[in-house]
Write an enzyme that holds these catalytic residues in place. Structure first.
Site: not given
Ligand code: PGA
Length: 249
Positions: A9-11, A94, A96, A166, A172, A211
């Site tokens: 997941n490159w975000k 996700h 976020e 997650e 992160g 992570s």
């Protein structure tokens, strides 16, 4: 046997030219892998990624999709747009998106079902906050998120989704769930899928995310319930992502 799936997941990282460079670095490092490998660049980089991935076993995913076919939905992308770019997977729900962009269990469900209807595989994320874990609510939170995300899916549809557990406190932060914590919670999620869809639960792949790095991937991937990883930070470093993909080598 479920085939493991490692997804990056490159975000909100990488421009189109950086995307081409990262994929050029990655391609020679990924071969003879025993898992499905997916990268999920930002929407504006999908075209560059699709071109750069030609001839590679790495598959393409997106980070979002809308449930309507087209129309006045500023900032959103449709399943048709993604499919024309050879996208096969899409991350949905996700934390976020839930935290910063008002994504709810209802919109997660709509996005996931639209993806499935279009032949895309949703990677549906669930996970508890630190406060929820510390107050003993992890099981109820992930069970409810799973149930709501899958609402209205048939057994056949449910068998083809990918779920990602997650824990929000591990994303992160450098703080990974222990392999036992991850395994236990993924077992809870699988049990929820089993209650809803019976034996389809044995086919659903459930990733761990938060992570995950070269140093902990082997241990996490050895757990009986963990079928893959959703990798954030380490997915935009070619050598780290390749090391995770080759967790068993
Ligand atoms: P991380 O992100 O690997 O940087 O913790 C994982 C994710 O958010 O999917």
């Amino acid at each position: 046997m479920r085939r493991p799936i490692i997804a990056g997941n490159w975000k909100m990282n990488m421009t189109p030219s950086q995307t081409r460079r990262l994929i050029a670095e990655l391609k020679p490092l990924i071969s003879d892998e025993d898992c499905d490998v997916v990268i999920c660049p930002p929407s504006c980089c999908l075209q560059a990624a699709a071109e750069a991935l030609e001839g590679s076993s790495i598959r393409l995913g997106a980070q979002n999709v809308h449930w309507e076919k087209s129309g006045a939905f500023t900032g959103e992308v449709s399943t048709d747009m993604l499919k024309e770019l050879n996208v096969e997977f899409v991350i949905v729900g996700h934390s976020e998106r839930r935290q910063y962009f008002a994504e709810t269990d209802i919109t997660v469900n709509k996005r996931a079902r639209a993806a499935i209807a279009a032949g895309l595989t949703p990677i549906i994320c669930v996970g508890e906050s630190l406060a929820e874990r510390e107050s003993g609510k992890t099981e109820s939170v992930v069970s409810l998120q799973t149930e709501k995300a899958l609402e209205g899916m048939t057994k056949q549809e449910a068998a083809h989704i990918v779920l990602a557990y997650e824990p929000i406190w591990a994303i992160g932060t450098g703080r990974t769930a222990t392999s036992d914590q991850a395994n236990e919670t993924i077992a809870v999620i699988r049990e929820k899928v089993r209650r809803l869809y019976g034996s389809a639960a044995d086919d659903v792949r459930i990733q761990y995310g938060g992570s995950m790095k070269p140093g902990n991937a082997t241990e996490l991937m050895a757990m009986s319930e963990i079928d893959g990883g959703l990798i954030g930070g380490a997915s935009i470093k070619a050598s780290d992502f390749a090391a995770i993909v080759h967790y068993n080598k």
